[in-house]
Motif scaffolding. Structure first.
Motif, PDB file in Angstrom:
ATOM      1  N   GLU A 181      14.586 -11.242 -35.325  1.00 62.51           N
ATOM      2  CA  GLU A 181      15.811 -11.983 -35.626  1.00 62.51           C
ATOM      3  C   GLU A 181      15.616 -13.469 -35.342  1.00 62.51           C
ATOM      4  O   GLU A 181      15.024 -13.843 -34.339  1.00 62.51           O
ATOM      5  N   MET A 182      16.128 -14.300 -36.243  1.00 56.91           N
ATOM      6  CA  MET A 182      16.102 -15.739 -36.021  1.00 56.91           C
ATOM      7  C   MET A 182      17.434 -16.128 -35.390  1.00 56.91           C
ATOM      8  O   MET A 182      18.485 -15.730 -35.878  1.00 56.91           O
ATOM      9  N   PHE A 183      17.373 -16.920 -34.326  1.00 56.33           N
ATOM     10  CA  PHE A 183      18.570 -17.353 -33.622  1.00 56.33           C
ATOM     11  C   PHE A 183      18.550 -18.867 -33.489  1.00 56.33           C
ATOM     12  O   PHE A 183      17.556 -19.452 -33.061  1.00 56.33           O
ATOM     13  N   ILE A 184      19.661 -19.489 -33.899  1.00 54.64           N
ATOM     14  CA  ILE A 184      19.822 -20.930 -33.744  1.00 54.64           C
ATOM     15  C   ILE A 184      21.078 -21.129 -32.906  1.00 54.64           C
ATOM     16  O   ILE A 184      22.170 -20.754 -33.327  1.00 54.64           O
ATOM     17  N   GLY A 185      20.915 -21.679 -31.721  1.00 56.80           N
ATOM     18  CA  GLY A 185      22.034 -21.886 -30.817  1.00 56.80           C
ATOM     19  C   GLY A 185      22.216 -23.355 -30.490  1.00 56.80           C
ATOM     20  O   GLY A 185      21.249 -24.053 -30.178  1.00 56.80           O
ATOM     21  N   LEU A 186      23.456 -23.826 -30.600  1.00 57.46           N
ATOM     22  CA  LEU A 186      23.785 -25.205 -30.264  1.00 57.46           C
ATOM     23  C   LEU A 186      24.916 -25.214 -29.251  1.00 57.46           C
ATOM     24  O   LEU A 186      25.873 -24.449 -29.376  1.00 57.46           O
ATOM     25  N   ALA A 187      24.814 -26.098 -28.284  1.00 58.23           N
ATOM     26  CA  ALA A 187      25.900 -26.365 -27.354  1.00 58.23           C
ATOM     27  C   ALA A 187      26.112 -27.876 -27.379  1.00 58.23           C
ATOM     28  O   ALA A 187      25.503 -28.615 -26.599  1.00 58.23           O
ATOM     29  N   PRO A 188      26.955 -28.369 -28.297  1.00 61.36           N
ATOM     30  CA  PRO A 188      27.113 -29.815 -28.487  1.00 61.36           C
ATOM     31  C   PRO A 188      27.530 -30.579 -27.230  1.00 61.36           C
ATOM     32  O   PRO A 188      27.075 -31.693 -27.009  1.00 61.36           O
ATOM     33  N   GLU A 189      28.366 -29.981 -26.400  1.00 51.65           N
ATOM     34  CA  GLU A 189      28.825 -30.675 -25.188  1.00 51.65           C
ATOM     35  C   GLU A 189      27.695 -30.903 -24.201  1.00 51.65           C
ATOM     36  O   GLU A 189      27.764 -31.802 -23.364  1.00 51.65           O
ATOM     37  N   TYR A 190      26.649 -30.087 -24.284  1.00 48.75           N
ATOM     38  CA  TYR A 190      25.539 -30.183 -23.342  1.00 48.75           C
ATOM     39  C   TYR A 190      24.253 -30.664 -24.005  1.00 48.75           C
ATOM     40  O   TYR A 190      23.188 -30.598 -23.387  1.00 48.75           O
ATOM     41  N   ASP A 191      24.322 -31.118 -25.245  1.00 46.59           N
ATOM     42  CA  ASP A 191      23.151 -31.576 -26.010  1.00 46.59           C
ATOM     43  C   ASP A 191      22.037 -30.528 -25.997  1.00 46.59           C
ATOM     44  O   ASP A 191      20.852 -30.843 -25.869  1.00 46.59           O
ATOM     45  N   GLN A 192      22.421 -29.279 -26.169  1.00 46.47           N
ATOM     46  CA  GLN A 192      21.472 -28.187 -26.051  1.00 46.47           C
ATOM     47  C   GLN A 192      21.187 -27.561 -27.420  1.00 46.47           C
ATOM     48  O   GLN A 192      22.102 -27.268 -28.191  1.00 46.47           O
ATOM     49  N   VAL A 193      19.913 -27.354 -27.683  1.00 48.99           N
ATOM     50  CA  VAL A 193      19.455 -26.695 -28.903  1.00 48.99           C
ATOM     51  C   VAL A 193      18.490 -25.595 -28.494  1.00 48.99           C
ATOM     52  O   VAL A 193      17.526 -25.843 -27.768  1.00 48.99           O
ATOM     53  N   ILE A 194      18.771 -24.379 -28.948  1.00 55.39           N
ATOM     54  CA  ILE A 194      17.878 -23.256 -28.682  1.00 55.39           C
ATOM     55  C   ILE A 194      17.520 -22.627 -30.020  1.00 55.39           C
ATOM     56  O   ILE A 194      18.401 -22.276 -30.809  1.00 55.39           O
ATOM     57  N   LEU A 195      16.225 -22.502 -30.252  1.00 56.58           N
ATOM     58  CA  LEU A 195      15.736 -21.877 -31.475  1.00 56.58           C
ATOM     59  C   LEU A 195      14.847 -20.701 -31.102  1.00 56.58           C
ATOM     60  O   LEU A 195      13.962 -20.828 -30.247  1.00 56.58           O
ATOM     61  N   HIS A 196      15.104 -19.575 -31.725  1.00 58.94           N
ATOM     62  CA  HIS A 196      14.247 -18.405 -31.541  1.00 58.94           C
ATOM     63  C   HIS A 196      13.871 -17.900 -32.930  1.00 58.94           C
ATOM     64  O   HIS A 196      14.741 -17.610 -33.744  1.00 58.94           O
ATOM     65  N   PHE A 197      12.570 -17.839 -33.187  1.00 57.51           N
ATOM     66  CA  PHE A 197      12.081 -17.394 -34.490  1.00 57.51           C
ATOM     67  C   PHE A 197      11.243 -16.135 -34.321  1.00 57.51           C
ATOM     68  O   PHE A 197      10.498 -16.024 -33.334  1.00 57.51           O
ATOM     69  N   PRO A 198      11.320 -15.220 -35.276  1.00 58.12           N
ATOM     70  CA  PRO A 198      10.389 -14.087 -35.252  1.00 58.12           C
ATOM     71  C   PRO A 198       8.955 -14.601 -35.366  1.00 58.12           C
ATOM     72  O   PRO A 198       8.716 -15.701 -35.868  1.00 58.12           O
ATOM     73  N   SER A 199       8.016 -13.812 -34.931  1.00 58.11           N
ATOM     74  CA  SER A 199       6.632 -14.286 -34.839  1.00 58.11           C
ATOM     75  C   SER A 199       6.065 -14.730 -36.192  1.00 58.11           C
ATOM     76  O   SER A 199       5.384 -15.758 -36.259  1.00 58.11           O
ATOM     77  N   LEU A 200       6.342 -14.029 -37.270  1.00 55.45           N
ATOM     78  CA  LEU A 200       5.808 -14.446 -38.572  1.00 55.45           C
ATOM     79  C   LEU A 200       6.453 -15.742 -39.056  1.00 55.45           C
ATOM     80  O   LEU A 200       5.781 -16.596 -39.638  1.00 55.45           O
TER      81      LEU A 200
END
Length: 187
Positions: free
Chosen positions: A98-117
């Motif tokens: 699963e690909m996951f894109i997470g943003l928390a604008p108040e905390y300037d946070q970016v989290i990206l999780h990509f499947p291995s391929l």
């Protein structure tokens, strides 16, 4: 009790026309049922794919992100989730594919999780640039929705580029491959 669904009519032509009418009605009902199921499935998948706690995204931006999610699923078979949170993202539990894109604008946070391929196709440098540089300065000015759309377009373009650059095996390589079981040189 016997079920008699044969069309009634005085002439063969009238019976045929009634039979044809019944088939058209059954076909239309079946098609409408199918379309309803497809629509319901898309709504259910869309609800789980985009979660915007900030309520900043407008309808066009939401539609763009949902289109990206649908495209990732249909073109590449990748389940994608985009979460925009009001609080700090501390724990994400994603499936390995699963690909996951997470943003928390108040905390300037970016989290990206990509499947291995997908990670392999995008490249580590590209992913690090997205995480660390692409959203820089966008959260303070509430420009992150445009930056998110740009990031999604960049991901899509990079994956399409990888997909288009895949070369078929050369004939020379294919000739070297043979099945040892069907070889004439059996022991």
């Amino acid at each position: 009790m016997r079920l008699n669904i044969a069309p009634k009519g005085n002439t063969r032509k009238e019976k045929f026309m009634r039979l044809l009418g019944m088939l058209v009605i059954f076909t239309l009902v079946g098609w409408a049922f199918w379309q309803n199921n497809v629509s319901t499935l898309e709504k259910l998948q869309g609800r789980n794919s985009l979660w915007d706690q900030t309520k900043i995204l407008d309808n066009a931006e939401r539609d763009y992100i949902k289109g990206f999610v649908r495209g990732m699923r249909s073109e590449f078979g990748v389940v994608t989730k985009v979460h925009i949170m009001n609080e700090m993202i501390t724990d994400i539990s994603t499936e390995p594919k699963e690909m996951f894109i997470g943003l928390a604008p108040e905390y300037d946070q970016v989290i990206l999780h990509f499947p291995s391929l997908v990670r392999l196709a995008l490249g580590q440098q590209f992913i690090e640039d997205l995480e660390q540089n692409h959203f820089t300065g966008k959260f303070e000015n509430d420009k992150w929705p445009e930056a998110l759309q740009t990031a999604l377009a960049m991901i899509w373009g990079k994956l399409l580029n990888v997909d288009n650059n895949v070369q078929p095996m050369s004939e020379e390589y294919n000739e070297d491959l043979h099945d040892p079981e069907s070889s004439v040189n059996k022991e």
